[in-house]
Design an enzyme around this catalytic site. Structure first.
Site, PDB file in Angstrom:
ATOM      1  N   ASP A  89       1.095  -1.530   0.036  1.00  0.00           N
ATOM      2  CA  ASP A  89      -0.392   0.377  -0.343  1.00  0.00           C
ATOM      3  C   ASP A  89       0.884   1.078  -0.034  1.00  0.00           C
ATOM      4  O   ASP A  89       1.583   0.814   0.145  1.00  0.00           O
ATOM      5  CB  ASP A  89      -0.892   0.473   1.160  1.00  0.00           C
ATOM      6  CG  ASP A  89      -2.061   0.509   1.364  1.00  0.00           C
ATOM      7  OD1 ASP A  89      -2.547   2.021   0.986  1.00  0.00           O
ATOM      8  OD2 ASP A  89      -2.992  -0.151   1.482  1.00  0.00           O
ATOM      9  N   VAL A 133       2.045   0.869  -6.040  1.00  0.00           N
ATOM     10  CA  VAL A 133       2.146  -0.295  -7.235  1.00  0.00           C
ATOM     11  C   VAL A 133       2.025   0.125  -9.207  1.00  0.00           C
ATOM     12  O   VAL A 133       1.493  -0.715  -9.515  1.00  0.00           O
ATOM     13  CB  VAL A 133       1.111  -1.316  -7.030  1.00  0.00           C
ATOM     14  CG1 VAL A 133       1.131  -1.990  -5.837  1.00  0.00           C
ATOM     15  CG2 VAL A 133       0.001  -1.015  -6.644  1.00  0.00           C
ATOM     16  N   TYR A 158     -11.900   6.594 -12.655  1.00  0.00           N
ATOM     17  CA  TYR A 158     -12.192   5.372 -11.893  1.00  0.00           C
ATOM     18  C   TYR A 158     -12.746   4.696 -12.745  1.00  0.00           C
ATOM     19  O   TYR A 158     -12.642   3.515 -12.968  1.00  0.00           O
ATOM     20  CB  TYR A 158     -13.297   5.814 -10.750  1.00  0.00           C
ATOM     21  CG  TYR A 158     -13.282   4.526 -10.249  1.00  0.00           C
ATOM     22  CD1 TYR A 158     -11.793   4.090  -9.033  1.00  0.00           C
ATOM     23  CD2 TYR A 158     -14.535   4.009  -9.512  1.00  0.00           C
ATOM     24  CE1 TYR A 158     -12.014   2.552  -8.072  1.00  0.00           C
ATOM     25  CE2 TYR A 158     -14.701   2.705  -8.684  1.00  0.00           C
ATOM     26  CZ  TYR A 158     -13.304   2.687  -7.842  1.00  0.00           C
ATOM     27  OH  TYR A 158     -13.641   1.038  -7.340  1.00  0.00           O
TER      28      TYR A 158
END
Ligand code: UDP
Length: 312
Positions: free
Chosen positions: A34, A60, A148
């Site tokens: 995270d 990531v 999103y």
């Protein structure tokens, strides 16, 4: 049986941390990644010192390097509330696209199973109701939620490509509105917003006339569906969510009733592209996984309210 090693991206987030709990309970060794832009180590503080748990602060969207073998990759990293997408639009796009590519690359390199946390936002402002997995959606690519929605749609396409082209064993869950402890009080989503307002005796802010609908799944029910999916042999998307639908106005009144708030309900402008209705068709999850939610809204809300009481 060998202890599986499982990577959870977004492992310090709301759902990621509940997933870590479940995987540890199932006997996995868990590595949580995270970058903490919306996640918080408070969500995994209770796991500090657990001999099968490791946390690595990592973004990531950068290459993921792990020396050890990995059996499962659960890709849960992403900002996940409409306010977060407005504040972090590029990060949202990057984690859904580049982050998914890196997580899939890790799964491919390690020969691991991969599970993508996708979303009911793939259906956009849906013209089909309730939403089945075969519905392709009604998404505005250039609206504020597009960062999103399109990132997750791209992530699904990328996941299917790794499955078809590289033979990676992939799963896709489309997550509908979920709530519970460890949501951020100020993430702007309706549950923390209404509960926080009602606990402080402030007016509850209903956007628009409140006739838009949502259906709310308690976090442990959702994680149970996801865990079952991870153990299945199914590769196409599966809706996981609670099919009991409420209007947002009904929902506001229910939260006020449970908390005992007598403050008024005030109406604020409806955000752009706010879906008018949303309810999962969970036939696929029921048939394939024998899954359906068990926690009713009032029980789940009481647990969530207890959590937020300590935070306001
Ligand atoms: N909403 C609201 N007041 C708030 C926050 C949200 O009326 O303070 C509404 C929002 O307009 C939407 C619904 O609640 O119709 C659910 O919003 P949320 O941000 O939780 O997630 P969404 O389902 O829109 O992704």
């Amino acid at each position: 049986m060998k202890t599986p090693t499982t990577v959870v991206t977004g492992g310090a987030g709301f759902l990621g941390s509940h997933l870590c709990d479940r995987l540890l309970a199932e006997g996995h060794r868990v590595i949580a990644l995270d970058n903490l832009i919306t996640g918080n180590t408070d969500n995994i503080a209770h796991l500090a010192g657990h001999d099968r748990f490791k946390f690595i602060k990592h973004n990531v969207t950068e290459f993921i390097y792990l020396a050890e073998p990995v059996d499962y990759v659960f890709h849960f990293a992403s900002p996940a509330s409409p306010i977060d997408y407005l504040e972090l639009p590029i990060q949202t796009l990057k984690v859904g696209s580049i982050g998914t590519m890196n997580a899939l690359g890790l799964a491919k390199a390690k020969g691991a199973r991969f599970l993508l946390a996708s979303t009911s936002e793939c259906y956009g402002d849906p013209l089909q109701h309730p939403q089945t997995e075969s519905y392709w959606g009604n998404v505005n690519p250039i609206g504020p939620r597009g960062v999103y929605d399109e990132a997750k749609r791209f992530a699904e396409a990328m996941t299917m490509a790794y499955h078809r082209y590289h033979g990676v064993d992939t799963k896709i869950v489309r997550i509908f509105n979920t709530y519970g402890p460890r949501m951020r009080l100020r993430d702007g989503r309706v549950v923390p917003a209404f509960v926080g307002q009602a606990l402080k005796g402030e007016p509850v802010t209903v956007f628009g006339d409140g006739s838009q609908t949502r259906s709310f799944c308690y976090c442990t029910d959702l994680i149970d569906g996801i865990y079952r999916l991870s153990q299945s042999d199914f590769h196409e998307p599966v809706n996981i969510g609670n099919p009991t639908e409420f209007t947002i106005l009904e929902f506001a009144k229910l939260i006020q009733k449970i908390i005992g708030s007598t403050a008024p309900i005030v109406h604020k402008p409806l955000p752009q592209d706010d879906p008018k209705q949303r309810r999962p068709d969970i036939t696929r999850a029921k048939t394939l996984l024998g899954w359906e939610p068990k926690v009713d809204l009032e029980t789940g809300l009481r647990k969530t309210i207890e959590y937020f009481r300590g935070k306001v």
